[in-house]
Design an enzyme around this catalytic site. Structure first.
Site, mmCIF file in Angstrom:
data_model
loop_
_atom_site.group_PDB
_atom_site.id
_atom_site.type_symbol
_atom_site.label_atom_id
_atom_site.label_comp_id
_atom_site.label_asym_id
_atom_site.label_seq_id
_atom_site.Cartn_x
_atom_site.Cartn_y
_atom_site.Cartn_z
ATOM 1 N N GLN A 1 0.838 -1.192 0.000
ATOM 2 C CA GLN A 1 0.000 0.000 0.000
ATOM 3 C C GLN A 1 0.879 1.251 0.000
ATOM 4 O O GLN A 1 0.376 2.361 -0.099
ATOM 5 C CB GLN A 1 -0.911 -0.003 1.234
ATOM 6 C CG GLN A 1 -1.849 -1.192 1.292
ATOM 7 C CD GLN A 1 -2.525 -1.309 2.646
ATOM 8 O OE1 GLN A 1 -3.564 -0.694 2.892
ATOM 9 N NE2 GLN A 1 -1.931 -2.062 3.542
ATOM 10 N N HIS B 1 -1.593 1.162 -4.360
ATOM 11 C CA HIS B 1 -1.871 2.604 -4.272
ATOM 12 C C HIS B 1 -0.912 3.411 -5.136
ATOM 13 O O HIS B 1 -0.792 4.633 -4.981
ATOM 14 C CB HIS B 1 -1.811 3.077 -2.816
ATOM 15 C CG HIS B 1 -2.867 2.457 -1.961
ATOM 16 N ND1 HIS B 1 -2.745 2.333 -0.600
ATOM 17 C CD2 HIS B 1 -4.053 1.895 -2.276
ATOM 18 C CE1 HIS B 1 -3.829 1.717 -0.116
ATOM 19 N NE2 HIS B 1 -4.628 1.447 -1.109
ATOM 20 N N CYS C 1 -1.201 7.007 -17.129
ATOM 21 C CA CYS C 1 -2.363 7.420 -17.929
ATOM 22 C C CYS C 1 -3.606 6.840 -17.265
ATOM 23 O O CYS C 1 -3.658 5.631 -16.997
ATOM 24 C CB CYS C 1 -2.256 6.883 -19.358
ATOM 25 S SG CYS C 1 -3.802 7.044 -20.279
ATOM 26 N N CYS D 1 -5.404 4.100 -20.088
ATOM 27 C CA CYS D 1 -4.783 2.817 -20.445
ATOM 28 C C CYS D 1 -3.812 2.303 -19.375
ATOM 29 O O CYS D 1 -3.225 1.227 -19.553
ATOM 30 C CB CYS D 1 -4.070 2.926 -21.790
ATOM 31 S SG CYS D 1 -2.584 3.948 -21.735
ATOM 32 N N GLY E 1 2.833 -4.037 9.149
ATOM 33 C CA GLY E 1 2.706 -2.590 9.306
ATOM 34 C C GLY E 1 1.498 -1.995 8.636
ATOM 35 O O GLY E 1 1.553 -0.886 8.094
ATOM 36 N N THR E 2 0.375 -2.720 8.668
ATOM 37 C CA THR E 2 -0.870 -2.156 8.138
ATOM 38 C C THR E 2 -1.963 -2.198 9.208
ATOM 39 O O THR E 2 -2.080 -3.184 9.942
ATOM 40 C CB THR E 2 -1.355 -2.871 6.860
ATOM 41 O OG1 THR E 2 -2.538 -2.224 6.396
ATOM 42 C CG2 THR E 2 -1.616 -4.348 7.092
ATOM 43 N N SER E 3 -2.767 -1.126 9.281
ATOM 44 C CA SER E 3 -3.876 -1.087 10.246
ATOM 45 C C SER E 3 -5.046 -1.917 9.731
ATOM 46 O O SER E 3 -6.023 -2.125 10.440
ATOM 47 C CB SER E 3 -4.309 0.369 10.458
ATOM 48 O OG SER E 3 -4.671 0.957 9.214
HETATM 49 N N1 APR Z 1 6.642 -1.854 12.345
HETATM 50 C C1 APR Z 1 5.459 -2.457 11.993
HETATM 51 N N2 APR Z 1 4.244 -1.840 12.098
HETATM 52 C C2 APR Z 1 4.238 -0.585 12.578
HETATM 53 C C3 APR Z 1 5.419 0.093 12.972
HETATM 54 C C4 APR Z 1 6.666 -0.600 12.825
HETATM 55 N N3 APR Z 1 7.819 -0.037 13.158
HETATM 56 N N4 APR Z 1 5.060 1.338 13.431
HETATM 57 C C5 APR Z 1 3.711 1.421 13.307
HETATM 58 N N5 APR Z 1 3.212 0.272 12.810
HETATM 59 C C6 APR Z 1 1.816 -0.063 12.492
HETATM 60 C C7 APR Z 1 0.765 0.703 13.276
HETATM 61 O O1 APR Z 1 0.495 0.046 14.494
HETATM 62 C C8 APR Z 1 -0.438 0.665 12.325
HETATM 63 O O2 APR Z 1 -1.227 -0.485 12.573
HETATM 64 O O3 APR Z 1 1.596 0.309 11.153
HETATM 65 C C9 APR Z 1 0.207 0.545 10.946
HETATM 66 C C10 APR Z 1 0.072 1.772 10.053
HETATM 67 O O4 APR Z 1 -1.275 1.938 9.747
HETATM 68 P P1 APR Z 1 -1.738 3.100 8.749
HETATM 69 O O5 APR Z 1 -1.063 4.343 9.092
HETATM 70 O O6 APR Z 1 -3.224 3.058 8.740
HETATM 71 O O7 APR Z 1 -1.138 2.635 7.348
HETATM 72 P P2 APR Z 1 -1.751 1.670 6.237
HETATM 73 O O8 APR Z 1 -2.407 0.486 6.823
HETATM 74 O O9 APR Z 1 -0.693 1.444 5.265
HETATM 75 O O10 APR Z 1 -2.880 2.633 5.572
HETATM 76 C C11 APR Z 1 -3.523 2.178 4.426
HETATM 77 O O11 APR Z 1 -4.528 4.318 4.059
HETATM 78 O O12 APR Z 1 -4.409 6.536 4.180
HETATM 79 C C12 APR Z 1 -4.359 5.510 3.318
HETATM 80 O O13 APR Z 1 -3.308 5.437 1.222
HETATM 81 C C13 APR Z 1 -3.033 5.409 2.585
HETATM 82 O O14 APR Z 1 -1.881 3.380 1.913
HETATM 83 C C14 APR Z 1 -2.503 4.034 2.991
HETATM 84 C C15 APR Z 1 -3.736 3.314 3.446
#
Ligand code: APR
Length: 270
Positions: A113, A131, A139, A142, A208-210
């Site tokens: 992401q 993303h 473009c 296409c 590292g994604t929420s």
């Molecule tokens: N290592 C692993 N995870 C971590 C670390 C770390 N050092 N530090 C923070 N985190 C975790 C947090 O606990 C959280 O759960 O990374 C996550 C970040 O979450 P978001 O900021 O929501 O990021 P993401 O999940 O990538 O967001 C998705 O939302 O705003 C849009 O386009 C944007 O691509 C993004 C999408």
């Protein structure tokens, strides 16, 4: 999570990785946090601090693409803290561990992401950027993509007919930066690639994604529903934590190299 628990979870995760035949990763902003790029959520994220940006960014682009480009070029002159952080960032041990996993055949694909291009700088190749990528232009008709340099910010003439907004030389579609804006549909080719990977995977690293943004958060759910196993690498809980077979509550820059070490030993011992 105390040390003992983390030890146990690392061993469990390493076994799942070593036993998997098609491991993929879903990556979010947390992986790049240790490279100095702020996350969006999770307490100290950009959106927590400054509020979420307007959800109609893409509609504004479509309404007046020339004005959008003019503003974007002006913004490039005065960089925001976020743009500077992303411009100066380098891959961290988490990115490097994923690149090693790919090279060693342990990891088959990364759905990221992140728009920061750090996977490529770390040496990863099997990547779908759901993303988009900040270093590219695209473009919107296409989906042809170009390296950003082919659209010098000071003049848009190089490579194109000098018109603003720039148009695709193939289909005359509008050209914008490759990053997917709020309100913009995910490019079809990226979406198809993500579904293809989720249909093949038997294990997913959630790094590292929420896991609150869709369709990205849907792909691990597809693998889980197909009987696959999920491993979460995140200091904090997410809505997918309960579905995970192993959870590493640690920064990814620390957990991933350790996970790779242990998986290597198991793979070697086979
Ligand atoms: N290592 C692993 N995870 C971590 C670390 C770390 N050092 N530090 C923070 N985190 C975790 C947090 O606990 C959280 O759960 O990374 C996550 C970040 O979450 P978001 O900021 O929501 O990021 P993401 O999940 O990538 O967001 C998705 O939302 O705003 C849009 O386009 C944007 O691509 C993004 C999408």
């Amino acid at each position: 999570m105390n040390e003992t628990d983390l030890e146990t979870q690392l061993d469990l995760a390493a076994r799942i990785v070593a036993e998997s035949s098609y491991l993929i990763a879903l990556v979010g902003a947390g992986l790049s946090k240790e490279s100095g790029i702020p996350t969006f959520r999770g307490g100290d994220g950009l959106w927590d601090k400054h509020g979420e940006p307007p959800m109609d960014g893409y509609q504004r682009f479509l309404a007046d693409p020339a004005a959008w480009w003019a503003q974007r070029l002006a913004e490039q002159e005065k960089m925001s803290d976020f743009s500077r952080a992303i411009e100066e960032a380098q891959p961290n041990p988490g990115h490097l561990a994923l690149a090693d996993m790919e090279r060693e055949g342990i990891l088959k694909h990364i759905i990221t992401q992140n728009i920061d291009n750090l996977h490529q700088l770390a040496g990863s190749a099997a990547i779908t950027e759901i993303h988009g990528n900040r270093t590219k232009q695209r473009c919107i008709e296409c989906s042809r993509r170009w390296p950003r340099e082919e659209f010098p910010s000071t003049s848009l003439r190089a490579g194109l007919s000098g018109e603003v907004p720039p148009r695709c030389p193939d289909c005359r579609g509008l050209v914008k930066n490759d990053t997917v804006m709020f309100g913009e549909p995910i490019p079809q080719d990226a979406l198809e690639s993500c579904y293809r990977e989720a249909q093949q995977a038997d294990a997913v690293l959630l790094i590292g994604t929420s896991a609150v943004v869709y369709p990205a958060a849907e792909f691990p759910a597809i693998v889980y529903r197909r009987g696959g196993r999920l491993i979460e690498v995140n200091p904090q809980e997410t809505p997918l934590s309960d579905a995970c077979a192993a959870v590493l509550r640690a920064p990814s820059g620390e957990a991933l190299p350790e996970l790779l070490e242990r998986a290597r030993r198991l793979v070697a011992g086979r």
